[in-house]
Design an enzyme around this catalytic site. Sequence first.
Site, mmCIF file in Angstrom:
data_model
loop_
_atom_site.group_PDB
_atom_site.id
_atom_site.type_symbol
_atom_site.label_atom_id
_atom_site.label_comp_id
_atom_site.label_asym_id
_atom_site.label_seq_id
_atom_site.Cartn_x
_atom_site.Cartn_y
_atom_site.Cartn_z
ATOM 1 N N HIS A 49 6.976 -27.010 -0.894
ATOM 2 C CA HIS A 49 6.238 -28.077 -1.566
ATOM 3 C C HIS A 49 5.130 -27.512 -2.454
ATOM 4 C CE1 HIS A 49 8.225 -31.190 0.942
ATOM 5 N NE2 HIS A 49 8.417 -30.119 1.695
ATOM 6 N N GLU A 100 0.820 -1.211 0.000
ATOM 7 C CA GLU A 100 0.000 0.000 0.000
ATOM 8 C C GLU A 100 0.856 1.265 0.000
ATOM 9 O OE1 GLU A 100 -4.365 -0.696 1.868
ATOM 10 O OE2 GLU A 100 -3.134 0.638 3.054
ATOM 11 N N LYS A 130 -13.574 1.386 -2.940
ATOM 12 C CA LYS A 130 -14.563 1.758 -1.908
ATOM 13 C C LYS A 130 -15.682 2.583 -2.544
ATOM 14 C CE LYS A 130 -11.708 1.825 2.317
ATOM 15 N NZ LYS A 130 -11.146 2.640 3.399
HETATM 16 O O1 PA5 Z 1 -3.508 1.411 5.906
HETATM 17 C C1 PA5 Z 1 -4.598 1.925 5.710
HETATM 18 O O2 PA5 Z 1 -4.782 3.139 5.834
HETATM 19 C C2 PA5 Z 1 -5.809 1.078 5.320
HETATM 20 O O3 PA5 Z 1 -5.459 -0.240 5.149
HETATM 21 C C3 PA5 Z 1 -6.880 1.179 6.410
HETATM 22 O O4 PA5 Z 1 -6.332 0.763 7.618
HETATM 23 C C4 PA5 Z 1 -8.105 0.332 6.050
HETATM 24 O O5 PA5 Z 1 -8.630 0.730 4.800
HETATM 25 C C5 PA5 Z 1 -9.172 0.454 7.121
HETATM 26 O O6 PA5 Z 1 -9.584 1.773 7.268
HETATM 27 P P1 PA5 Z 1 -10.330 2.275 8.567
HETATM 28 O O7 PA5 Z 1 -9.433 2.091 9.737
HETATM 29 O O8 PA5 Z 1 -10.651 3.709 8.295
HETATM 30 O O9 PA5 Z 1 -11.581 1.431 8.713
#
Ligand code: PA5
Length: 426
Positions: A298, A277, A414
């Site tokens: 494996h 990310e 989203k």
């Molecule tokens: O690293 C990040 O910002 C994302 O992976 C969020 O943690 C994830 O989308 C969850 O978001 P939220 O904590 O707003 O529910």
Amino acid sequence: MIKTNLTFLGFEKEILDFDKSILKDLENKLIDKKGLGSDFLGWINWPNDYDKEEYSKMKQIASRLRKDIDVLLVVGIGGSYLGTRAADNMIRGLLPNDKVQLIYVGNTISSSYIKQVLDYVENKEFAIVNASKSGTTTEPGISFRVFQKKLIEKKGKEIAKKRIVAVTDKSKGALKKLSLNEGYETFVIPDDIGGRFSVFTPVGLFPLMVAGVDTDLLMKGSQKAFKDLKDINNEAYKYAVARYLLNTKYDYKTEVLVSYEMQMQMYTEWWKQLFGESEGKDNKGLLPSSCIFSTDLHSLGQFIQDGTKNVLFETIIDVKKPSYDLNVPKDDEDLDGLNYLTSKSFHEINQTALKGVIEAHVNTGQVPNIILEFDKMDAEMFGYSIYWFMRSCAISGYLLDINPFDQPGVEVYKKNMFKLLKKPGF
Ligand code: PA5
């Protein structure tokens, strides 16, 4: 606590000779908050600057809950759950004998899984921690509804109120509003700490406290890493430079993080999110992948050894001291012919596999290997290594000239989903 061993790469000198003024410049941007994504650098000083008052309050509530429950349902997705689960598995192992079990929900929309968890907690004493920074993410939102309803049905509103804790923004979002309305305890995810950098905040610490993890030791580990990374010639930046050169100069596309410990599987999932990310944007970045060996020798082992070349390299986590060790038992009849192994422990055999596989992949398979030597797998090591990876990821992102602290790509799905589900306003 972590040594970056580059001897199997074949260009160690190039990494060690990498221009330190470039690294220094990038680090200054990070520390002085002058680089890309500078609004999200609260995690840098967090190991020392965390809110001590909130920490004590979390401890009090966690110790009260520990007395009353068998199961803590941890609701969250992405950065709001992966670090917690990585810590839970790495520190407590896969089948912990602690009284409190952590079960992760809100990280899937699978009705089959949610129903199974509902059935599982039917006759258990449980509590819920709901972590969502935005407070509006669909997956944890709808799961929370289901389990909140179940808890109220079973225990009544007053007890449920004492057993539900929210970790979210200090003032914004649906979860904050709901919690204020219902009188749930809330802990804060600071504005300037993004999800995947949030495990040292209440997101990770609170559920781990309920699970009986020594979070003081965990924070001590992060503080030690903070100190060790003060010198620019540190092991985390060596790792960042090695993977940067493998990617941009030698044209490798995939990094496979390998551990020989089952309890590190979720840790590799956390790592995949951190790097995936953070770096996967502007058409740049390595694809982070992972394996557990010898299990995956494996399956994917064949591809790594003999498949398409110059696509992937491996980063091996070499844990020097296992949480437990045991010997192969001796058998008088030796019908399976395994008595030759009885002078060795499982860990020694695991280490032999590690050495043999590195030799096979590097020398025969021509797959570059970086080795990260970890001392052990306890809370201190978790805190140390997580902070270590966060810093290497930040520098690595800056080397690529991208913003490691946003995730614009995640927002696309989203929004599409909201549109398809006809969420008001989309
Ligand atoms: O690293 C990040 O910002 C994302 O992976 C969020 O943690 C994830 O989308 C969850 O978001 P939220 O904590 O707003 O529910």
